[in-house]
Design a protein around this motif. Structure first.
Motif, PDB file in Angstrom:
ATOM      1  N   GLY A  11      34.911  72.271  58.475  1.00 22.75           N
ATOM      2  CA  GLY A  11      33.782  71.523  58.829  1.00 22.75           C
ATOM      3  C   GLY A  11      33.126  71.518  60.092  1.00 22.75           C
ATOM      4  N   VAL A  12      33.818  71.987  61.183  1.00 24.08           N
ATOM      5  CA  VAL A  12      33.492  72.050  62.433  1.00 24.08           C
ATOM      6  C   VAL A  12      32.991  73.353  62.805  1.00 24.08           C
ATOM      7  N   LEU A  13      33.357  74.443  62.061  1.00 24.52           N
ATOM      8  CA  LEU A  13      32.759  75.802  62.462  1.00 24.52           C
ATOM      9  C   LEU A  13      31.356  76.003  62.151  1.00 24.52           C
ATOM     10  N   PRO A  14      30.645  76.304  63.423  1.00 25.66           N
ATOM     11  CA  PRO A  14      29.258  76.532  63.204  1.00 25.66           C
ATOM     12  C   PRO A  14      28.732  77.830  62.325  1.00 25.66           C
ATOM     13  N   GLN A  15      30.069  78.616  62.211  1.00 26.72           N
ATOM     14  CA  GLN A  15      29.640  79.877  61.375  1.00 26.72           C
ATOM     15  C   GLN A  15      29.679  79.516  59.738  1.00 26.72           C
ATOM     16  N   VAL A  16      29.988  78.302  59.408  1.00 22.03           N
ATOM     17  CA  VAL A  16      30.179  78.066  57.990  1.00 22.03           C
ATOM     18  C   VAL A  16      29.217  77.449  57.436  1.00 22.03           C
ATOM     19  N   ALA A  17      28.457  77.936  56.384  1.00 18.72           N
ATOM     20  CA  ALA A  17      27.332  77.626  55.644  1.00 18.72           C
ATOM     21  C   ALA A  17      27.497  76.763  54.140  1.00 18.72           C
ATOM     22  N   SER A  18      28.584  77.274  53.519  1.00 20.34           N
ATOM     23  CA  SER A  18      28.989  76.787  52.534  1.00 20.34           C
ATOM     24  C   SER A  18      30.735  76.429  52.288  1.00 20.34           C
ATOM     25  N   ILE A  19      30.926  75.843  51.429  1.00 22.40           N
ATOM     26  CA  ILE A  19      32.403  75.530  51.412  1.00 22.40           C
ATOM     27  C   ILE A  19      32.592  75.182  49.652  1.00 22.40           C
ATOM     28  N   THR A  20      33.335  76.048  48.893  1.00 21.64           N
ATOM     29  CA  THR A  20      33.336  75.617  47.357  1.00 21.64           C
ATOM     30  C   THR A  20      34.960  75.754  47.402  1.00 21.64           C
ATOM     31  N   SER A  21      35.596  74.552  46.758  1.00 27.11           N
ATOM     32  CA  SER A  21      37.173  74.514  46.720  1.00 27.11           C
ATOM     33  C   SER A  21      37.393  74.571  45.315  1.00 27.11           C
ATOM     34  N   HIS A  22      38.386  75.187  45.048  1.00 31.18           N
ATOM     35  CA  HIS A  22      39.076  75.294  43.611  1.00 31.18           C
ATOM     36  C   HIS A  22      40.686  75.023  43.711  1.00 31.18           C
ATOM     37  N   ILE A  23      41.087  73.908  43.211  1.00 34.56           N
ATOM     38  CA  ILE A  23      42.450  73.557  43.376  1.00 34.56           C
ATOM     39  C   ILE A  23      42.993  74.224  42.066  1.00 34.56           C
ATOM     40  N   SER A  24      44.216  74.950  42.436  1.00 35.85           N
ATOM     41  CA  SER A  24      45.164  75.611  41.397  1.00 35.85           C
ATOM     42  C   SER A  24      46.058  74.618  40.819  1.00 35.85           C
ATOM     43  N   LEU A  25      45.910  74.695  39.353  1.00 34.28           N
ATOM     44  CA  LEU A  25      46.772  73.714  38.647  1.00 34.28           C
ATOM     45  C   LEU A  25      48.169  74.542  38.312  1.00 34.28           C
ATOM     46  N   GLY A  26      48.218  75.631  38.528  1.00 33.78           N
ATOM     47  CA  GLY A  26      49.394  76.697  38.417  1.00 33.78           C
ATOM     48  C   GLY A  26      49.163  78.125  38.319  1.00 33.78           C
ATOM     49  N   SER A  27      50.288  78.968  38.499  1.00 36.83           N
ATOM     50  CA  SER A  27      50.355  80.332  38.582  1.00 36.83           C
ATOM     51  C   SER A  27      51.270  80.892  37.516  1.00 36.83           C
ATOM     52  N   SER A  28      50.447  81.492  36.508  1.00 37.23           N
ATOM     53  CA  SER A  28      51.488  82.135  35.441  1.00 37.23           C
ATOM     54  C   SER A  28      51.949  83.571  35.895  1.00 37.23           C
ATOM     55  N   LYS A  29      51.297  84.310  36.902  1.00 35.16           N
ATOM     56  CA  LYS A  29      51.869  85.369  37.661  1.00 35.16           C
ATOM     57  C   LYS A  29      51.515  85.171  39.000  1.00 35.16           C
ATOM     58  N   ASP A  30      52.595  85.465  39.834  1.00 29.29           N
ATOM     59  CA  ASP A  30      52.256  85.684  41.444  1.00 29.29           C
ATOM     60  C   ASP A  30      53.054  87.013  41.827  1.00 29.29           C
ATOM     61  N   MET A  31      52.463  87.991  42.247  1.00 31.50           N
ATOM     62  CA  MET A  31      53.366  89.055  42.868  1.00 31.50           C
ATOM     63  C   MET A  31      53.306  89.253  44.382  1.00 31.50           C
ATOM     64  N   ARG A  32      52.890  88.197  44.930  1.00 28.30           N
ATOM     65  CA  ARG A  32      52.918  88.322  46.327  1.00 28.30           C
ATOM     66  C   ARG A  32      54.418  88.104  47.014  1.00 28.30           C
ATOM     67  N   GLY A  33      54.636  88.956  47.915  1.00 32.29           N
ATOM     68  CA  GLY A  33      56.006  88.889  48.330  1.00 32.29           C
ATOM     69  C   GLY A  33      56.193  88.565  49.702  1.00 32.29           C
TER      70      GLY A  33
END
Length: 147
Positions: free
Chosen positions: A125-147
């Motif tokens: 909220g304090v960054l002058p470069q930011v014009a819009s923020i849309t948040s999506h809260i994850s309810l869970g992940s059925s697949k996550d391959m990040r390591g």
């Protein structure tokens, strides 16, 4: 890069802690030939590193939020400044420059909604470069391959 190298990469991606002996057996090489190939893949940069996959819920990072961020200007300096701010924010686990209606997609991990609210207002909220923020809260992940 041949099929053996691809099999080595696939096996290491699935289990970065596999022993060289087991990896060699899995891909059909001797242990010394397998080790040589893995070292070559590391030196070439195809293997960037190895890491531990942590259980964030046990470390206080229980909430994952995917945040779409639109910038107010499309200048290289603005993108760089935004990326530097995200590099400095410990809550930001990933920062992706994307195509579409916004410029960035973030994966943010926080311990509570209050923590996310703080990040949203005090970091984004304090960054002058930011014009819009849309948040999506994850309810869970059925697949996550990040390591």
């Amino acid at each position: 890069m041949d099929d053996i190298d691809r099999n080595i990469l696939r096996a290491l991606e699935n289990d970065g802690r596999i022993s060289n002996t087991n990896l060699a057996s899995h891909v059909g090489l001797s242990a010394s030939a397998c080790l040589r190939r893995v070292q070559e893949l590391e030196q070439s940069g195809l293997i960037k590193g190895y890491r531990a996959v942590l259980d964030r819920s046990r470390l206080g990072g229980e909430i994952t939020v995917f945040v779409m961020v639109g910038l107010s200007a499309h200048l290289t300096k603005d993108a760089r400044q935004f990326e530097q701010a995200m590099d400095a924010a410990p809550e930001v686990r990933e920062c992706h420059n994307i195509t579409g209606s916004v410029e960035y997609l973030l994966r943010v991990e926080v311990e509570s909604l209050q923590s996310y609210k703080r990040f949203h207002s005090d970091t984004l909220g304090v960054l002058p470069q930011v014009a819009s923020i849309t948040s999506h809260i994850s309810l869970g992940s059925s697949k996550d391959m990040r390591g």
